[in-house]
Design a protein around this motif. Structure first.
Motif, PDB file in Angstrom:
ATOM      1  N   LEU A 191      78.254  35.805 -11.235  1.00  0.00           N
ATOM      2  CA  LEU A 191      77.717  36.959 -11.767  1.00  0.00           C
ATOM      3  C   LEU A 191      78.321  36.987 -13.112  1.00  0.00           C
ATOM      4  CD1 LEU A 191      77.621  39.673  -8.849  1.00  0.00           C
ATOM      5  CD2 LEU A 191      75.672  38.310  -9.752  1.00  0.00           C
ATOM      6  N   GLN A 192      79.272  36.156 -13.524  1.00  0.00           N
ATOM      7  CA  GLN A 192      79.969  36.453 -14.614  1.00  0.00           C
ATOM      8  C   GLN A 192      79.398  36.380 -15.934  1.00  0.00           C
ATOM      9  OE1 GLN A 192      83.190  37.471 -14.966  1.00  0.00           O
ATOM     10  NE2 GLN A 192      83.209  37.574 -12.585  1.00  0.00           N
ATOM     11  N   HIS A 193      78.004  35.582 -16.003  1.00  0.00           N
ATOM     12  CA  HIS A 193      77.166  35.260 -17.190  1.00  0.00           C
ATOM     13  C   HIS A 193      76.588  36.470 -17.596  1.00  0.00           C
ATOM     14  CE1 HIS A 193      74.705  34.381 -13.750  1.00  0.00           C
ATOM     15  NE2 HIS A 193      73.663  34.424 -14.644  1.00  0.00           N
ATOM     16  N   ILE A 194      76.102  37.421 -16.609  1.00  0.00           N
ATOM     17  CA  ILE A 194      75.224  38.405 -16.665  1.00  0.00           C
ATOM     18  C   ILE A 194      75.605  39.325 -17.775  1.00  0.00           C
ATOM     19  CG2 ILE A 194      74.043  40.600 -15.586  1.00  0.00           C
ATOM     20  CD1 ILE A 194      74.002  38.928 -12.844  1.00  0.00           C
ATOM     21  N   PRO A 195      76.852  40.110 -17.892  1.00  0.00           N
ATOM     22  CA  PRO A 195      77.200  40.906 -18.965  1.00  0.00           C
ATOM     23  C   PRO A 195      76.844  40.490 -20.534  1.00  0.00           C
ATOM     24  CG  PRO A 195      78.959  40.963 -17.282  1.00  0.00           C
ATOM     25  CD  PRO A 195      77.996  39.755 -16.715  1.00  0.00           C
ATOM     26  N   HIS A 196      77.308  39.034 -20.318  1.00  0.00           N
ATOM     27  CA  HIS A 196      77.029  38.292 -21.727  1.00  0.00           C
ATOM     28  C   HIS A 196      75.442  38.182 -22.106  1.00  0.00           C
ATOM     29  CE1 HIS A 196      81.102  37.241 -20.357  1.00  0.00           C
ATOM     30  NE2 HIS A 196      81.459  37.152 -21.713  1.00  0.00           N
ATOM     31  N   VAL A 197      74.773  37.930 -21.133  1.00  0.00           N
ATOM     32  CA  VAL A 197      73.345  37.832 -21.487  1.00  0.00           C
ATOM     33  C   VAL A 197      72.650  39.138 -21.673  1.00  0.00           C
ATOM     34  CG1 VAL A 197      71.177  36.804 -20.686  1.00  0.00           C
ATOM     35  CG2 VAL A 197      73.239  35.654 -19.893  1.00  0.00           C
ATOM     36  N   VAL A 198      73.211  40.323 -21.153  1.00  0.00           N
ATOM     37  CA  VAL A 198      72.579  41.126 -21.211  1.00  0.00           C
ATOM     38  C   VAL A 198      72.967  42.035 -22.724  1.00  0.00           C
ATOM     39  CG1 VAL A 198      72.787  44.011 -20.475  1.00  0.00           C
ATOM     40  CG2 VAL A 198      72.427  42.137 -18.779  1.00  0.00           C
ATOM     41  N   ALA A 199      74.189  41.773 -23.042  1.00  0.00           N
ATOM     42  CA  ALA A 199      74.745  42.086 -24.276  1.00  0.00           C
ATOM     43  C   ALA A 199      74.063  41.260 -25.408  1.00  0.00           C
ATOM     44  CB  ALA A 199      76.309  41.890 -24.588  1.00  0.00           C
ATOM     45  N   ALA A 200      73.842  40.108 -25.332  1.00  0.00           N
ATOM     46  CA  ALA A 200      72.913  39.236 -26.193  1.00  0.00           C
ATOM     47  C   ALA A 200      71.632  40.097 -26.351  1.00  0.00           C
ATOM     48  CB  ALA A 200      72.797  37.911 -25.637  1.00  0.00           C
ATOM     49  N   CYS A 201      70.795  40.217 -25.376  1.00  0.00           N
ATOM     50  CA  CYS A 201      69.576  41.115 -25.373  1.00  0.00           C
ATOM     51  C   CYS A 201      69.621  42.391 -26.103  1.00  0.00           C
ATOM     52  CB  CYS A 201      68.852  40.993 -24.216  1.00  0.00           C
ATOM     53  SG  CYS A 201      68.622  39.874 -23.271  1.00  0.00           S
ATOM     54  N   ASN A 202      70.772  43.017 -25.846  1.00  0.00           N
ATOM     55  CA  ASN A 202      70.852  44.243 -26.659  1.00  0.00           C
ATOM     56  C   ASN A 202      71.015  44.499 -27.968  1.00  0.00           C
ATOM     57  OD1 ASN A 202      70.309  45.743 -24.313  1.00  0.00           O
ATOM     58  ND2 ASN A 202      72.452  45.895 -23.642  1.00  0.00           N
ATOM     59  N   THR A 203      71.912  43.444 -28.185  1.00  0.00           N
ATOM     60  CA  THR A 203      72.494  43.208 -29.946  1.00  0.00           C
ATOM     61  C   THR A 203      71.349  42.472 -30.471  1.00  0.00           C
ATOM     62  OG1 THR A 203      74.692  42.673 -29.081  1.00  0.00           O
ATOM     63  CG2 THR A 203      74.297  42.123 -31.215  1.00  0.00           C
ATOM     64  N   ARG A 204      70.598  41.614 -30.173  1.00  0.00           N
ATOM     65  CA  ARG A 204      69.437  41.155 -30.740  1.00  0.00           C
ATOM     66  C   ARG A 204      68.368  41.919 -30.858  1.00  0.00           C
ATOM     67  NH1 ARG A 204      69.831  34.845 -28.381  1.00  0.00           N
ATOM     68  NH2 ARG A 204      71.660  34.047 -29.496  1.00  0.00           N
ATOM     69  N   GLY A 205      68.130  42.927 -29.937  1.00  0.00           N
ATOM     70  CA  GLY A 205      66.928  43.792 -30.069  1.00  0.00           C
ATOM     71  C   GLY A 205      67.180  45.264 -30.793  1.00  0.00           C
TER      72      GLY A 205
END
Length: 326
Positions: A191-205
């Motif tokens: 599950l270590q990748h999930i915070p980074h992917v969520v943060a990427a979605c929020n930042t790019r959106g």
């Protein structure tokens, strides 16, 4: 579930020697940590329990649908297996079927065979229960949720480059809340990748009129409750889409918890450059108390290893084996 400020690793190092006669002492070494990191959000236990309870109320009827679908699938498989067994078993004295104009004599019409498939092994007609509408707004599983987040992130990055060529994903396809059973997943590296992917979605959106994606970690034991409510064997991660029914009841509990973001992915808004603060962590290790004696012991070990190698080469030369193979 709040994280510990200091994480302690007590596993023995792979390079440590069991036969070490020298006394050792505990030392701490300062090392640079990865600055591009996204922490798991700290959510109080009462909010975690409230979100879990409201999500279970949201998926009422999903468990019965999945259980009945599994039962229907097993009945169809058993009936097909029984039909295949009866069709393949034939007495030894039976003759080959007579074919007239491409049709097997004595075979049942096509309409009858299709009707027989709709009847279960017990002789009852299989009544299909309608699919609950809430399933159209949910995504289950680590891999499927990761694909959904990556798709959303790519769509935001494409719209930044060319807004006319690519449109944003449909509103009912974007995730709004990610529920993660962090306390039940082993190993945690899954599950270590999930915070980074969520943060990427929020930042790019940002700046595109979209709401941020909330990341909610659930305490130990939540996976069993989710699996029982949905009717599946196990559920580690669930994505709730923006158009899910009663989504406002979940988002109202997360008003004071900001969605995770990654500042290094955001486009610069001004000329000033903001640097990421340096993260320094302390590595707990051991070192010999007498460094001079440790160096002498290491030198003697190297000399003994060289001597053994020379003796091995001499022995192979006497036996007629080339030195390269020795």
């Amino acid at each position: 579930m709040a994280d510990k400020l200091v994480r302690t690793h007590t596993n023995q190092s792979n390079r440590a020697k069991a036969k070490d006669a020298l006394e050792r002492k505990v030392v701490f070494r300062s090392v640079l940590d990865n600055p591009f990191r996204v922490q798991w959000p700290s959510i109080p236990i009462n909010i975690q329990n409230a979100i879990l309870a409201r999500f279970i109320d949201m998926v009422q009827g999903v468990s019965e649908y999945h259980v009945e679908r599994e039962i229907r699938s097993r009945k169809r498989k058993s009936s097909r297996a029984a039909t295949t067994t009866r069709a393949t078993k034939r007495p030894r004295w039976a003759h080959k079927p007579r074919v007239v104009d491409g049709i097997v004599a004595g075979s049942a019409p096509l309409e009858q065979s299709q009707t027989a498939d709709s009847v279960t092994a017990d002789g009852e007609h299989d009544v299909v229960k309608p699919r609950p509408d809430v399933l159209n707004h949910l995504t289950f599983g680590i891999n499927e949720v990761t694909k959904l987040l990556e798709k959303t992130s790519r769509s935001y990055s494409r719209t930044t480059v060319s807004a006319s060529s690519t449109q944003e994903p449909p509103s009912d396809d974007r995730p709004r809340i990610i529920l993660v059973c962090r306390g039940d997943v082993s190993p945690p590296a899954l599950l270590q990748h999930i915070p980074h992917v969520v943060a990427a979605c929020n930042t790019r959106g940002m700046g595109k009129g979209t709401d941020g994606i909330h990341l909610v970690t659930l305490s130990k034991g939540a996976e069993a409750s989710l699996a029982e409510a949905v009717g599946l064997r196990r559920i580690s991660v669930v994505a709730v889409h923006v158009d899910a029914p009663s989504i406002s009841e979940l988002t109202s509990l997360l008003e004071n918890i900001p969605p995770p973001t990654a500042s290094w992915l955001a486009a610069p808004m001004d000329t000033t450059v903001s640097l990421i603060p340096t993260h320094i962590k302390q590595l707990r290790t051991t070192a010999p108390k007498d460094m001079k004696a440790a160096k002498e012991q290491r030198s003697r070990g190297r000399a003994a290893a060289k001597l053994r190698k020379k003796e091995r080469i001499k022995g192979s030369q006497k036996a007629g084996v080339p030195a390269a193979e020795a």
